[in-house]
Design a protein around this motif. Structure first.
Motif, mmCIF file in Angstrom:
data_model
loop_
_atom_site.group_PDB
_atom_site.id
_atom_site.type_symbol
_atom_site.label_atom_id
_atom_site.label_comp_id
_atom_site.label_asym_id
_atom_site.label_seq_id
_atom_site.Cartn_x
_atom_site.Cartn_y
_atom_site.Cartn_z
ATOM 1 N N VAL A 1 0.857 -1.187 0.000
ATOM 2 C CA VAL A 1 0.000 0.000 0.000
ATOM 3 C C VAL A 1 0.886 1.227 0.000
ATOM 4 O O VAL A 1 1.825 1.317 0.795
ATOM 5 C CB VAL A 1 -0.911 0.016 1.253
ATOM 6 N N HIS A 2 0.582 2.161 -0.881
ATOM 7 C CA HIS A 2 1.217 3.476 -0.832
ATOM 8 C C HIS A 2 0.262 4.401 -0.103
ATOM 9 O O HIS A 2 -0.954 4.323 -0.285
ATOM 10 C CB HIS A 2 1.467 4.020 -2.247
ATOM 11 N N TRP A 3 0.817 5.280 0.697
ATOM 12 C CA TRP A 3 -0.015 6.194 1.458
ATOM 13 C C TRP A 3 0.716 7.512 1.635
ATOM 14 O O TRP A 3 1.928 7.597 1.495
ATOM 15 C CB TRP A 3 -0.359 5.587 2.830
ATOM 16 N N SER A 4 -0.040 8.533 1.931
ATOM 17 C CA SER A 4 0.540 9.821 2.316
ATOM 18 C C SER A 4 -0.515 10.580 3.097
ATOM 19 O O SER A 4 -0.748 10.284 4.256
ATOM 20 C CB SER A 4 1.047 10.608 1.107
ATOM 21 N N GLN B 1 -5.175 7.139 8.712
ATOM 22 C CA GLN B 1 -5.885 6.783 7.479
ATOM 23 C C GLN B 1 -5.178 5.632 6.759
ATOM 24 O O GLN B 1 -5.821 4.733 6.224
ATOM 25 C CB GLN B 1 -5.988 7.996 6.549
ATOM 26 N N ALA B 2 -3.840 5.669 6.745
ATOM 27 C CA ALA B 2 -3.077 4.590 6.123
ATOM 28 C C ALA B 2 -3.347 3.264 6.830
ATOM 29 O O ALA B 2 -3.520 2.223 6.182
ATOM 30 C CB ALA B 2 -1.582 4.909 6.148
ATOM 31 N N LEU C 1 4.850 -0.074 8.433
ATOM 32 C CA LEU C 1 4.582 1.311 8.097
ATOM 33 C C LEU C 1 5.890 2.078 8.083
ATOM 34 O O LEU C 1 6.571 2.169 9.105
ATOM 35 C CB LEU C 1 3.621 1.942 9.113
ATOM 36 N N LYS D 1 -5.409 9.591 0.664
ATOM 37 C CA LYS D 1 -4.407 9.363 -0.382
ATOM 38 C C LYS D 1 -3.686 8.052 -0.118
ATOM 39 O O LYS D 1 -2.501 8.023 0.193
ATOM 40 C CB LYS D 1 -3.435 10.536 -0.455
ATOM 41 N N GLN D 2 -4.454 6.969 -0.236
ATOM 42 C CA GLN D 2 -3.906 5.635 -0.099
ATOM 43 C C GLN D 2 -4.218 4.880 -1.386
ATOM 44 O O GLN D 2 -5.251 5.115 -2.012
ATOM 45 C CB GLN D 2 -4.523 4.885 1.088
ATOM 46 N N ARG D 3 -3.319 3.967 -1.735
ATOM 47 C CA ARG D 3 -3.518 3.187 -2.961
ATOM 48 C C ARG D 3 -2.946 1.795 -2.757
ATOM 49 O O ARG D 3 -1.834 1.639 -2.238
ATOM 50 C CB ARG D 3 -2.809 3.871 -4.126
ATOM 51 N N PHE E 1 -6.815 1.947 6.016
ATOM 52 C CA PHE E 1 -6.793 1.408 4.650
ATOM 53 C C PHE E 1 -6.145 0.026 4.650
ATOM 54 O O PHE E 1 -6.653 -0.914 4.035
ATOM 55 C CB PHE E 1 -6.044 2.360 3.714
ATOM 56 N N ALA E 2 -5.021 -0.113 5.348
ATOM 57 C CA ALA E 2 -4.336 -1.408 5.422
ATOM 58 C C ALA E 2 -5.222 -2.449 6.102
ATOM 59 O O ALA E 2 -5.300 -3.602 5.654
ATOM 60 C CB ALA E 2 -3.007 -1.266 6.157
#
Length: 176
Positions: A27-30, A73-74, A95, A34-36, A77-78
């Motif tokens: 997972v990319h996050w910021s 938020q990250a 993380l 804004k997580q993908r 999402f995870a």
């Protein structure tokens, strides 16, 4: 991404992934919202699977730059990714970050949810010169779960060493 790909190909990391028949997701996050999911769950069964994962990771472009930091938020999402692989013996969130949460304001609730589900949360605190001098302490006190650990990366150039060390430590832990 290059450092992560290199760490995956380290002989000890690769052998551990294959030996454990591990499932891996990325997972990319910021910032806030804004997580993908950059790499959906894949099972590592062979060295060829590790090589394919490393090749895929090398091709991934970082989706966001210079945004805020929404660690909670990250984590939420995870957490949402785990039901697809609920039969795992051990669930771990790694993380990596270079800042304290400054958006979303959900870290305490997210950490509580991680711990309630029995998920291990480890971190890499990427210490950038003069940016957040207490980041490692922040990760230890507020980010990692009670059974988690923090590895320090002395800047982005040290990230490949740090992610390799973190993966080796996680992969060598008992699964009892």
């Amino acid at each position: 991404m290059q450092g992560l790909a290199d760490a995956l190909l380290d002989p000890a990391v690769s052998a551990s992934l294959v030996g454990g028949q591990d499932l891996v997701s990325l997972v990319h996050w910021s910032g806030y919202a804004k997580q993908r999911l950059s790499v959906p769950w894949i099972q590592i069964q062979t060295k060829a699977d590790v090589q394919a994962l490393a090749d895929r990771v090398r091709r991934i472009k970082r989706p966001q730059d210079h945004t805020d930091t929404a660690i909670g938020q990250a984590l939420f999402f995870a957490l949402a990714q785990f039901p697809a692989q609920s039969d795992c013996r051990r669930q771990v969130i790694d993380l990596s970050g270079d800042g304290a949460e400054n958006a979303g304001d959900t870290l305490p609730a997210a950490l509580e949810a991680v711990e309630a589900r029995g998920i291990i949360l480890n971190g890499i605190a990427i210490e950038l010169d003069g940016v957040e001098p207490d980041l490692t302490d922040y990760f230890r006190r507020f980010v990692v779960a009670k059974d988690g650990f923090v590895i320090i990366a002395g800047g982005l150039q040290d990230y490949p060493r740090a992610i390799r060390a973190k993966l080796l430590r996680e992969l060598s832990q008992d699964l009892s």
